[in-house]
Design an enzyme around this catalytic site. Structure first.
Site, PDB file in Angstrom:
ATOM      1  CG  ASP A 305      -1.860   1.162   1.285  1.00  0.00           C
ATOM      2  OD1 ASP A 305      -2.722   1.239   0.396  1.00  0.00           O
ATOM      3  OD2 ASP A 305      -1.738   2.006   2.189  1.00  0.00           O
ATOM      4  CD  GLU A 356      -2.463   2.832  -3.416  1.00  0.00           C
ATOM      5  OE1 GLU A 356      -2.942   3.836  -3.984  1.00  0.00           O
ATOM      6  OE2 GLU A 356      -1.850   2.890  -2.341  1.00  0.00           O
TER       7      GLU A 356
END
Length: 632
Positions: A305, A356
C-alpha cells in the site's frame, strides 16, 4: 539454525529476514524445564519490564539488557497459554509507558491491545497440488480476476456481528468460486486498533487481527481457497504505522522505528508516522513481516500500500526537505522497495508483488537491474480515474472527451498493470460504481455492464471491489455488511448474473489474457469515432484464429448496421451482448452471425455489420474464417 548472536547481528545490519524467530516470545526447554523467553529491541530504553496477567502487571519481572545489541530479554516460567502481556518501558529521559510487543502474533480483542501468548501448532498443509501448479505456471500469461474484500464487512450475521474466517470459509469461498474470480485480495488483516482505518493503520505486523478470528482459522481459509483453485492476496502497509502512544511510536523514547527528522517522521495526510526505511533494523523488521505472511499463511502475493508515500519526500501535505541531490526522491524508500522485492523473489519466486502507486516518475514493475522497483504489477490509477470520469459524464459530452477512454492505450505496456475498481472509489461521498453511472436506473445498469466489458477488453489484470458485482447502490460502509438484500431485486440479480457470465468468458477466452503484457495482444479497430462515441478493438491470443472483437457504444443511441473492420473473410459470431434480457436489458435475441464483406475499413481488408445496443457492448468471435497462408 543460527545462534542468538548471529541472529541479532544480522537484524542490526538489515539482513535478518526471519527476525520473528529471535524477537517476541518463544517457548523453549532450558535446563530440562519448559519456559518462555521474551525479547524486544529498545536500544535507548533505561529499563524494560515484562508485565502481564501472570504477574498482575507489576514490575516484578525486569528484563536484562544485552548492551552490545540494544536488546532486552528475560527467561521465565510464569506465563501460561492465553495470558495477556506487554512491555513496560522506561524510555530515554525517564518516562514510563506500556508498549506492545512489535513481534506479537496475536492480540486481545480491541479496544484492548495487549499481546496474547498463543502457541500456534505447525500445520500440515494440504495444498500441495496448488503449490505445484503455481511453480510450473507463468501468472503473467494466466487469467487474473481479483475480488477485493474487506473481511469484516463482506457479510454480517443476523445479530449484526461480522463474519470471522470460520464463517468466511463456508460462504465466501463458494461465492467467489461460483462467481468465477481467480483471486481474493483482502484489505489489511494485520492487527489495527480502529476499524475506521480499514486496516491501514497497523500496530501488529505479525498478528492477524483478532477481529477476524484466529491464525489457525485463516490458515484453514487459505488452504480451502487453494483446494478450490482460488489464490489469496493481502494488502500490507510498510510505509507508515499507527501513532498510538502504547504501540510503535518512539518506542524507547527516541526515534526508533520512525525517521529522526520530525517532518519526515510525521505523516500529516494519514495522521500516522513514517517508518525510517533506511534504518537496517527497520528493514529487518518489515521484510520479516512480509515473508512471515507469505510463509506462515501460504499467501500467493502481497499488495504493498501507498508506495508513492515511500518514494517521494513531497508526497505528504507537510513540510519537506529535498534530498542530497536537491530532488524529491526518497532514496531510502526506493532502495528498501528494491530490497524487499529482491528478498521475496529469492524466497518465493512465484509470489505476486503488487504496488499501489499513482505516479509515473518511477518504473515500478520489471527487473531491479534496469532501475525498476521489481514489482510484478502496478495498479493503473490513471486508467481508473479517466475511466470513471468518462462513465460519470452525460453522454452528450462524451464525444468531446473520448480521449479519456482511449488515452490509456498509449501507455498500457509501460508497466505490468492491474485495472482496479477498488474500495477507494466507493467511499467518502464518491458514490458506488452503480451510483456514478449517468441516467435513470435502467441506464445505470446498462452502463455498468458496459464498463465491466471495457475493463475485460482492456489489457491488464482485473480487480473489482465486493458488492460492485451486482451494482450495490449505496456506498460501502466498513462497519456494516454488504446490501445482500439487493439481490431480491430483479435488476441487481441479473447484474450479478451478468458479472458471473462475463467472468466465465474472461477465463475461457485466452485472447483476453495470454499476451497481456505484449502489444501483440491488442489491435485497435477504431478509436477515432468520437462523433458516435463507439470504441472497437481486437484482443488476440497466441494463435492467429484466436481473437475477439469488442465494440462498446457509449451513447444511449442504438447503432444500426454498425460497420466494423475485421482482419479476415468469414463468419463472426456474437458471444456476448450486454443488452440481453437475462442481463437486465430488453433484447430477446442477439445479433445473427455476421459475414465479412471484402471492403476496406482503415487497416483492414474486410468489414462486418452488426447492431450495437444503446449504452451496450458486444463481443464477437470468429466462427468460420479464412486466414491467408504466408508466401514463401
Amino acid at each position: 539454525m543460527e545462534d542468538n548472536d548471529e541472529q541479532v547481528c544480522r537484524f542490526l545490519t538489515g539482513e535478518n529476514f526471519y527476525s520473528q524467530h529471535y524477537f517476541g516470545f518463544h517457548k523453549i526447554l532450558r535446563n530440562g524445564l519448559s519456559e518462555y523467553v521474551f525479547r524486544v529491541w529498545a536500544p535507548n530504553a533505561e529499563q524494560v519490564w515484562l508485565v502481564g496477567d501472570f504477574n498482575d502487571w507489576t514490575d516484578s519481572l525486569p528484563m536484562s539488557k544485552l548492551e552490545e545489541w540494544g536488546v532486552w530479554e528475560i527467561y521465565t516460567e510464569l506465563p501460561a497459554e492465553g495470558d495477556f502481556y506487554k512491555f513496560k518501558v522506561r524510555q530515554s529521559g525517564g518516562r514510563e509507558v506500556f508498549k506492545i510487543d512489535p513481534y506479537a502474533i496475536a492480540f486481545e480483542e480491541r479496544p484492548g491491545d495487549a499481546a496474547v501468548i498463543h502457541t500456534i501448532p505447525d500445520k500440515s498443509w494440504k495444498d500441495g497440488l496448488w503449490q505445484g501448479r503455481k511453480k510450473r505456471s507463468d501468472y503473467f500469461k494466466r487469467p487474473m480476476n481479483i475480488y477485493e474484500v474487506h473481511a469484516s464487512s463482506w457479510k454480517h450475521k443476523a445479530d449484526g456481528t461480522p463474519y470471522t474466517f470460520k464463517s468466511l470459509k463456508k460462504e465466501l469461498i463458494s461465492y467467489v468460486k461460483e462467481m468465477g474470480y481467480t483471486h481474493i485480495e483482502f484489505m489489511p488483516l494485520m492487527e489495527h486498533p480502529l476499524g475506521m482505518s480499514w486496516g491501514y493503520q497497523l500496530i501488529g505486523y505479525f498478528a492477524l487481527s483478532s477481529y477476524y478470528g484466529t491464525p489457525e482459522e485463516f490458515q484453514q481459509f487459505v488452504e480451502e481457497c487453494h483446494l478450490n483453485n482460488i489464490g489469496v492476496l493481502v494488502d500490507w502497509v510498510p510505509g507508515h504505522f499507527c501513532i498510538n502512544d502504547d504501540t510503535l511510536p518512539y518506542y524507547d523514547g527516541t526515534p526508533q522505528f520512525e525517521y529522526e527528522d520530525p517532518d519526515r517522521a510525521k505523516n500529516v495526510r494519514w495522521g500516522s508516522l513514517n517508518f525510517d526505511l533506511g534504518k537496517p533494523q527497520v528493514q529487518s523488521f518489515l521484510i520479516s513481516s512480509a515473508l512471515f505472511w507469505l510463509d506462515f499463511y501460504h499467501l500467493d502475493g502481497i499488495r504493498v500500500d501507498a508506495v508513492s508515500n515511500m518514494l517521494y519526500r513531497d508526497y505528504d501535505e507537510g513540510a519537506w526537505l529535498p534530498n542530497h541531490e536537491g530532488g524529491n526522491r526518497n532514496f531510502e524508500g526506493y532502495y528498501f522497495l528494491q530490497k524487499l522485492n529482491a528478498v521475496i523473489k529469492l524466497a518465493h519466486p512465484k509470489a505476486i508483488m503488487i504496488a499501489e502507486e499513482s505516479s509515473s516518475e518511477t518504473k515500478i514493475t520489471g527487473l531491479i537491474e534496469t532501475g525498476a522497483l521489481g514489482f510484478d504489477y502496478k495498479w493503473n490509477m490513471g486508467w481508473m480515474n479517466d475511466t470513471l470520469r468518462f462513465y460519470e459524464m452525460d453522454p452528450v459530452f462524451r464525444k468531446d472527451h473520448f480521449n479519456l477512454l482511449t488515452f490509456s492505450f498509449m501507455y498500457m505496456m509501460d508497466e505490468s498493470f492491474i485495472l482496479p475498481l477498488s474500495h477507494d472509489e466507493v467511499v467518502h461521498g464518491k458514490k458506488s460504481l452503480m451510483h456514478k453511472m449517468w441516467g435513470d436506473r435502467y441506464k445505470q445498469f446498462a452502463q455498468l455492464r458496459n464498463l465491466y466489458v471495457y475493463m475485460m477488453a482492456h489489457p491488464g489484470k482485473k480487480l473489482l471491489f465486493m458488492g460492485s458485482e451486482w451494482g450495490q447502490f449505496l456506498e460501502w460502509k466498513y462497519d456494516e455488511g454488504l446490501e445482500w438484500r439487493d439481490l431480491q431485486d430483479d435488476m441487481n440479480s441479473k447484474m450479478q448474473h451478468f458479472t458471473r457470465v462475463l467472468n466465465a468468458l474472461y477465463k475461457e477466452q485466452g485472447a483476453l489474457w495470454e499476451q497481456d503484457n505484449s502489444y501483440d495482444t491488442i489491435e485497435i479497430i477504431d478509436a477515432d469515432n468520437s462523433q458516435e462515441t463507439v470504441l472497437s478493438l481486437i484482443r488476440k491470443g497466441k494463435k492467429k484464429k484466436d481473437f475477439l472483437i469488442i465494440v462498446l457504444n457509449m451513447t444511449p443511441v442504438e447503432r444500426q448496421d454498425f460497420q466494423i473492420g475485421v482482419p479476415y473473410e468469414g463468419v463472426y459470431e456474437e458471444i456476448l451482448n450486454t443488452e440481453m434480457k437475462e442481463f437486465g436489458g430488453t433484447w430477446k435475441n442477439g445479433n445473427p452471425p455476421a459475414v465479412a464483406e471484402p471492403e476496406t475499413f482503415k487497416q483492414f481488408g474486410y468489414r462486418i455489420k452488426t447492431i450495437v445496443p444503446a449504452l451496450g457492448a458486444v463481443i464477437l468471435k470468429p466462427k468460420e474464417i479464412v486466414v491467408p497462408k504466408k508466401r514463401r
